[in-house]
Design a protein around this motif. Structure first.
Motif, PDB file in Angstrom:
ATOM      1  N   ARG A 199      22.282  -7.974   4.961  1.00 17.78           N
ATOM      2  CA  ARG A 199      21.405  -8.824   6.027  1.00 17.78           C
ATOM      3  C   ARG A 199      20.390  -7.853   6.720  1.00 17.78           C
ATOM      4  O   ARG A 199      19.227  -7.982   6.971  1.00 17.78           O
ATOM      5  N   LYS A 200      20.731  -6.592   6.785  1.00 14.83           N
ATOM      6  CA  LYS A 200      19.342  -5.364   7.082  1.00 14.83           C
ATOM      7  C   LYS A 200      18.612  -5.290   6.097  1.00 14.83           C
ATOM      8  O   LYS A 200      17.174  -5.356   6.414  1.00 14.83           O
ATOM      9  N   LEU A 201      18.719  -5.481   4.786  1.00 20.13           N
ATOM     10  CA  LEU A 201      17.783  -5.707   3.927  1.00 20.13           C
ATOM     11  C   LEU A 201      17.061  -6.782   3.989  1.00 20.13           C
ATOM     12  O   LEU A 201      15.679  -6.740   3.695  1.00 20.13           O
ATOM     13  N   LYS A 202      17.574  -7.886   4.275  1.00 17.85           N
ATOM     14  CA  LYS A 202      16.895  -9.165   4.286  1.00 17.85           C
ATOM     15  C   LYS A 202      15.969  -9.277   5.774  1.00 17.85           C
ATOM     16  O   LYS A 202      14.681  -9.488   5.613  1.00 17.85           O
ATOM     17  N   ASN A 203      16.276  -8.439   6.504  1.00 20.02           N
ATOM     18  CA  ASN A 203      15.375  -8.308   7.862  1.00 20.02           C
ATOM     19  C   ASN A 203      14.260  -7.487   7.460  1.00 20.02           C
ATOM     20  O   ASN A 203      13.073  -7.601   8.078  1.00 20.02           O
ATOM     21  N   LEU A 204      14.304  -6.638   6.612  1.00 19.16           N
ATOM     22  CA  LEU A 204      13.005  -5.784   6.030  1.00 19.16           C
ATOM     23  C   LEU A 204      12.425  -6.629   4.932  1.00 19.16           C
ATOM     24  O   LEU A 204      11.497  -6.135   4.448  1.00 19.16           O
ATOM     25  N   GLY A 205      12.914  -7.642   4.772  1.00 24.67           N
ATOM     26  CA  GLY A 205      12.202  -8.436   3.750  1.00 24.67           C
ATOM     27  C   GLY A 205      12.323  -8.293   2.449  1.00 24.67           C
ATOM     28  O   GLY A 205      11.678  -8.837   1.150  1.00 24.67           O
ATOM     29  N   LEU A 206      13.422  -7.609   1.942  1.00 22.54           N
ATOM     30  CA  LEU A 206      13.573  -6.968   0.683  1.00 22.54           C
ATOM     31  C   LEU A 206      14.560  -7.827  -0.359  1.00 22.54           C
ATOM     32  O   LEU A 206      14.499  -7.864  -1.526  1.00 22.54           O
ATOM     33  N   ARG A 240      10.752  -6.365  -5.097  1.00 19.25           N
ATOM     34  CA  ARG A 240      10.192  -6.152  -6.562  1.00 19.25           C
ATOM     35  C   ARG A 240       8.980  -5.073  -6.369  1.00 19.25           C
ATOM     36  O   ARG A 240       8.831  -4.255  -7.206  1.00 19.25           O
ATOM     37  N   ALA A 241       8.042  -5.374  -5.280  1.00 20.27           N
ATOM     38  CA  ALA A 241       7.078  -4.566  -5.011  1.00 20.27           C
ATOM     39  C   ALA A 241       7.486  -3.057  -4.648  1.00 20.27           C
ATOM     40  O   ALA A 241       6.816  -2.163  -4.929  1.00 20.27           O
ATOM     41  N   TYR A 242       8.437  -3.016  -3.893  1.00 16.58           N
ATOM     42  CA  TYR A 242       9.039  -1.838  -3.656  1.00 16.58           C
ATOM     43  C   TYR A 242       9.624  -0.934  -4.579  1.00 16.58           C
ATOM     44  O   TYR A 242       9.371   0.213  -5.034  1.00 16.58           O
ATOM     45  N   VAL A 267       6.477   3.914   4.761  1.00 12.87           N
ATOM     46  CA  VAL A 267       7.181   3.298   6.062  1.00 12.87           C
ATOM     47  C   VAL A 267       8.533   2.228   5.631  1.00 12.87           C
ATOM     48  O   VAL A 267       9.394   2.704   6.566  1.00 12.87           O
ATOM     49  N   LEU A 268       8.623   1.687   4.649  1.00  8.16           N
ATOM     50  CA  LEU A 268       9.585   0.924   4.231  1.00  8.16           C
ATOM     51  C   LEU A 268      10.552   1.899   3.703  1.00  8.16           C
ATOM     52  O   LEU A 268      11.761   1.656   4.042  1.00  8.16           O
ATOM     53  N   GLN A 269      10.365   2.927   3.020  1.00  8.81           N
ATOM     54  CA  GLN A 269      11.129   3.827   2.610  1.00  8.81           C
ATOM     55  C   GLN A 269      11.828   4.721   3.425  1.00  8.81           C
ATOM     56  O   GLN A 269      13.005   4.818   3.580  1.00  8.81           O
ATOM     57  N   ARG A 270      11.201   5.000   4.680  1.00  5.79           N
ATOM     58  CA  ARG A 270      11.882   5.655   6.054  1.00  5.79           C
ATOM     59  C   ARG A 270      12.771   4.867   6.716  1.00  5.79           C
ATOM     60  O   ARG A 270      13.923   5.498   6.950  1.00  5.79           O
ATOM     61  N   THR A 277       0.862  -1.154  -0.134  1.00  2.65           N
ATOM     62  CA  THR A 277       0.092   0.069   0.107  1.00  2.65           C
ATOM     63  C   THR A 277       0.867   1.271   0.080  1.00  2.65           C
ATOM     64  O   THR A 277       2.086   0.932   0.255  1.00  2.65           O
ATOM     65  N   VAL A 278       0.130   2.421  -0.146  1.00  2.25           N
ATOM     66  CA  VAL A 278       1.062   3.530  -0.087  1.00  2.25           C
ATOM     67  C   VAL A 278       1.921   4.021   1.126  1.00  2.25           C
ATOM     68  O   VAL A 278       2.987   4.253   1.327  1.00  2.25           O
ATOM     69  N   GLN A 279       1.030   3.657   2.089  1.00  5.79           N
ATOM     70  CA  GLN A 279       1.535   3.545   3.661  1.00  5.79           C
ATOM     71  C   GLN A 279       2.449   2.641   4.050  1.00  5.79           C
ATOM     72  O   GLN A 279       3.533   3.270   4.302  1.00  5.79           O
TER      73      GLN A 279
END
Length: 191
Positions: A163-170, A185-187, A111-114, A105-107
């Motif tokens: 690993r930090k990116l992995k923890n965010l699910g990216l 990919r959604a990001y 959050v992910l971008q922050r 979602t936009v929200q």
């Protein structure tokens, strides 16, 4: 705290309930959860023990054939204190469900971008997240040394930060290399 694959399998099945480590100081806390290849492993209890206090039964519960084999595992740690650590399988890795999301979602995107901006802001290397994510996206299954060469970042630093990116699910880590997850990919689709 690292575990051999055979011990992780034993922890997941419930056959392995103990781990022994010889450390200068304890590196885990009771109640903590460790991310492993089988999911989350819970650290239940930690006790200091002498070598003489380790029983044959303890060795079996730690996934070794006998006490002698267990003590050989301390070969590289001649100095230090022996810690007897009670462990158990806790649950599947929550990052797997997170990384498999195919939409944002936009929200959620905001959050992910922050979170990524915070990683960039607190890095001594300056902004790095989009550079590294883009490199992983464009070079799936490339190992850390290859990503380091393409991005100019040092390999060991990269491994910690991927690993930090992995923890965010990216991202998804493979035996060799990385790839951007469905969430990653959604990001990128939102950028």
């Amino acid at each position: 705290m690292l575990f051999k694959k055979i011990h992780l399998i034993g922890i997941k099945s419930g056959e392995v309930t103990l781990a022994f480590r010889k450390w200068q100081k304890v590196s885990v806390k009771s109640g903590s959860l460790l991310h492993t290849s089988i999911g989350l492993v819970e650290i239940r209890d930690i006790q200091v023990v002498d070598e003489d206090d380790i029983s044959e039964q303890d060795a079996l519960h730690a996934g070794f054939s006998d006490k002698k084999q267990l003590l050989k595992s301390f070969f590289h740690s001649s100095n230090g204190t022996i810690f007897k650590i009670s462990v158990c399988y806790h649950s599947e890795d929550p990052r797997i469900e997170l990384r498999e999301q195919t939409g944002l979602t936009v929200q959620q995107f905001a959050v992910l971008q922050r979170k990524l901006e915070r990683l960039d802001h607190h890095s001594s290397k300056g902004p790095w997240t989009n550079n590294v994510l883009s490199t992983i996206r464009d070079n799936p299954s490339l190992h850390a040394a290859g990503i380091a060469k393409l991005t100019g970042f040092e390999k060991d630093w990269l491994k910690i930060n991927i690993r930090k990116l992995k923890n965010l699910g990216l991202t998804i880590s493979h035996n060799v290399g990385y790839e951007v997850s469905p969430l990653g990919r959604a990001y990128f689709a939102h950028l």
